[in-house]
Design a protein around this motif. Sequence first.
Motif, PDB file in Angstrom:
ATOM      1  N   LYS A  29       0.828  -1.214   0.000  1.00 26.16           N
ATOM      2  CA  LYS A  29       0.000   0.000   0.000  1.00 26.16           C
ATOM      3  C   LYS A  29       0.856   1.256   0.000  1.00 26.16           C
ATOM      4  CE  LYS A  29      -3.640   0.498   2.714  1.00 26.16           C
ATOM      5  NZ  LYS A  29      -4.530   0.351   3.884  1.00 26.16           N
ATOM      6  N   ASP A  77       2.804   3.700  -3.427  1.00 22.83           N
ATOM      7  CA  ASP A  77       1.652   4.271  -4.138  1.00 22.83           C
ATOM      8  C   ASP A  77       2.067   5.343  -5.145  1.00 22.83           C
ATOM      9  OD1 ASP A  77       2.455   6.251  -2.442  1.00 22.83           O
ATOM     10  OD2 ASP A  77       0.544   6.463  -1.382  1.00 22.83           O
ATOM     11  N   ASN A 111       2.912   2.736 -10.748  1.00 21.02           N
ATOM     12  CA  ASN A 111       1.942   1.684 -11.060  1.00 21.02           C
ATOM     13  C   ASN A 111       2.533   0.314 -10.727  1.00 21.02           C
ATOM     14  OD1 ASN A 111       0.173   3.619 -12.055  1.00 21.02           O
ATOM     15  ND2 ASN A 111       0.876   3.385 -14.153  1.00 21.02           N
ATOM     16  N   LEU A 122      -4.943  -2.034  -3.919  1.00 21.52           N
ATOM     17  CA  LEU A 122      -4.351  -1.548  -5.161  1.00 21.52           C
ATOM     18  C   LEU A 122      -4.939  -0.203  -5.564  1.00 21.52           C
ATOM     19  CD1 LEU A 122      -4.239  -4.822  -7.317  1.00 21.52           C
ATOM     20  CD2 LEU A 122      -2.429  -3.811  -5.910  1.00 21.52           C
ATOM     21  N   ASN A 123      -4.148   0.599  -6.256  1.00 24.48           N
ATOM     22  CA  ASN A 123      -4.618   1.864  -6.808  1.00 24.48           C
ATOM     23  C   ASN A 123      -5.310   1.637  -8.143  1.00 24.48           C
ATOM     24  OD1 ASN A 123      -3.561   3.340  -4.634  1.00 24.48           O
ATOM     25  ND2 ASN A 123      -1.541   3.436  -5.598  1.00 24.48           N
ATOM     26  N   LYS A 124      -5.867   2.711  -8.692  1.00 26.23           N
ATOM     27  CA  LYS A 124      -6.705   2.603  -9.892  1.00 26.23           C
ATOM     28  C   LYS A 124      -5.984   1.949 -11.066  1.00 26.23           C
ATOM     29  CE  LYS A 124      -7.745   6.073 -12.691  1.00 26.23           C
ATOM     30  NZ  LYS A 124      -8.312   7.322 -13.275  1.00 26.23           N
ATOM     31  N   ASN A 125      -4.713   2.287 -11.265  1.00 21.82           N
ATOM     32  CA  ASN A 125      -3.990   1.776 -12.425  1.00 21.82           C
ATOM     33  C   ASN A 125      -3.196   0.503 -12.136  1.00 21.82           C
ATOM     34  OD1 ASN A 125      -4.832   3.875 -14.160  1.00 21.82           O
ATOM     35  ND2 ASN A 125      -3.309   5.242 -13.255  1.00 21.82           N
ATOM     36  N   ASP A 126      -3.304  -0.019 -10.904  1.00 22.40           N
ATOM     37  CA  ASP A 126      -2.614  -1.250 -10.550  1.00 22.40           C
ATOM     38  C   ASP A 126      -3.421  -2.465 -11.005  1.00 22.40           C
ATOM     39  OD1 ASP A 126      -0.835   0.413  -9.261  1.00 22.40           O
ATOM     40  OD2 ASP A 126      -1.608   0.001  -7.250  1.00 22.40           O
TER      41      ASP A 126
END
Length: 231
Positions: free
Chosen positions: A72, A75, A78, A98-102
């Motif tokens: 986490k 961040d 990607n 995960l983040n949006k583009n992960d």
Amino acid sequence: MQIIPVIDLMNKIAVHGKSGNRDEYKPLKSVICNSANPIDVAMAYKERGAETIYIADLNFIMGNGDNFEVIKEIDFVNKIVDIGVKMREDLENIKKILNKNDKAIVATETLEDIELLKEKDIVVSLDFKNGELLNYSLDEILSHVREDTPLIILDISSVGTQRGINVELIKYVLDKTNNPVYVGGGIKGMEDLEICYNLGVDGVLIATAIHKGILDLEEIINRFGDKYAKK
């Protein structure tokens, strides 16, 4: 062709992986980073131009805790992340951090619910050991994946060895699919990258050759990294 540097995580530090013998992995020593702190390693990758990095949570894969908090914290770049997904619950757990583009990786080494291969926004790892795909046939996997799902040809027995890529294996998979294909395991030097590029591979996972100073990450990203599409 995208250059994707790798971090293997164990007990919250970056380790040097070799041939899948995970009990023997040692803390990472690298010419690009004086620390085995995964945050520092990921930042070193980003500073040299990496847009996406690959992270494997070896604790979760082995059923011995996890490194979710560390993942986490990374961040600022990607990520594609392998936690050894077996069932849908695992996939949901990793997606939460995960983040949006992960993207989460679904790997044949650990996968039990083959229906997960039909999910959107995943990367499928074709895990080979000694030339054999673990647990499934290639045709079985390819019949389940979406046409836009990236596939990683991961030669586990070659990871960390710098023995060179398995060209015949790469050609075999490329002949069977039009999906984006990444290659990982055993990258020896520039010649292997040239071969992958000329074969039309979309991305290469790399760690050992970077950390030993055999390949300069910034140089190879500049050389290959702006050519993501197949020739």
